[in-house]
Motif scaffolding. Structure first.
Motif: not given
Length: 111
Positions: A64-65, A99-100, A105-107
């Motif tokens: 989705x990202x 974690x990946x 997604x969040x940086x």
């Protein structure tokens, strides 16, 4: 299969593969909801098999990202976190993939 397609950069195809895997689950739910014996079905263990795999949710979030669907990515990532935190669901593979996804997604990764 969905994870392999994701790794190849086939994000829409990976989502379609994962969604096709949902069809038996959705069929069970819809059949149960149409049954006159819904309450016993809901209270039974049938619905325990409806849980999504944390790896699937994590792959969905990353797909989705990449497909520019941030709201869906965040929703799937949140659900994946909840699943991984459950006792017995926390494995090294799931934590690494989560974690990946968090990094993508969040940086940044979460502790």
């Amino acid at each position: 299969m969905g994870l392999a397609q994701f790794r190849l950069g086939r994000y829409a195809e990976a989502l379609a593969t994962l969604q096709n895997a949902d069809l038996p689950k959705l069929s069970l739910v819809s059949g149960t909801l149409m049954s006159p014996w819904i309450l016993p079905s809901i209270l039974s263990q049938k619905f325990s098999s409806l849980d999504f795999d944390p790896i699937d949710l994590t792959v969905r979030a990353m797909c989705h990202h990449h497909l520019k669907q941030p709201h869906l990515a965040a929703t799937c990532l949140r659900q994946a976190r909840q699943k991984v935190k459950k006792k017995g669901s926390d494995t090294a593979e799931r934590r690494a993939l989560l974690l990946e996804a968090e990094t993508l997604i969040e940086g940044k990764g979460r502790p």
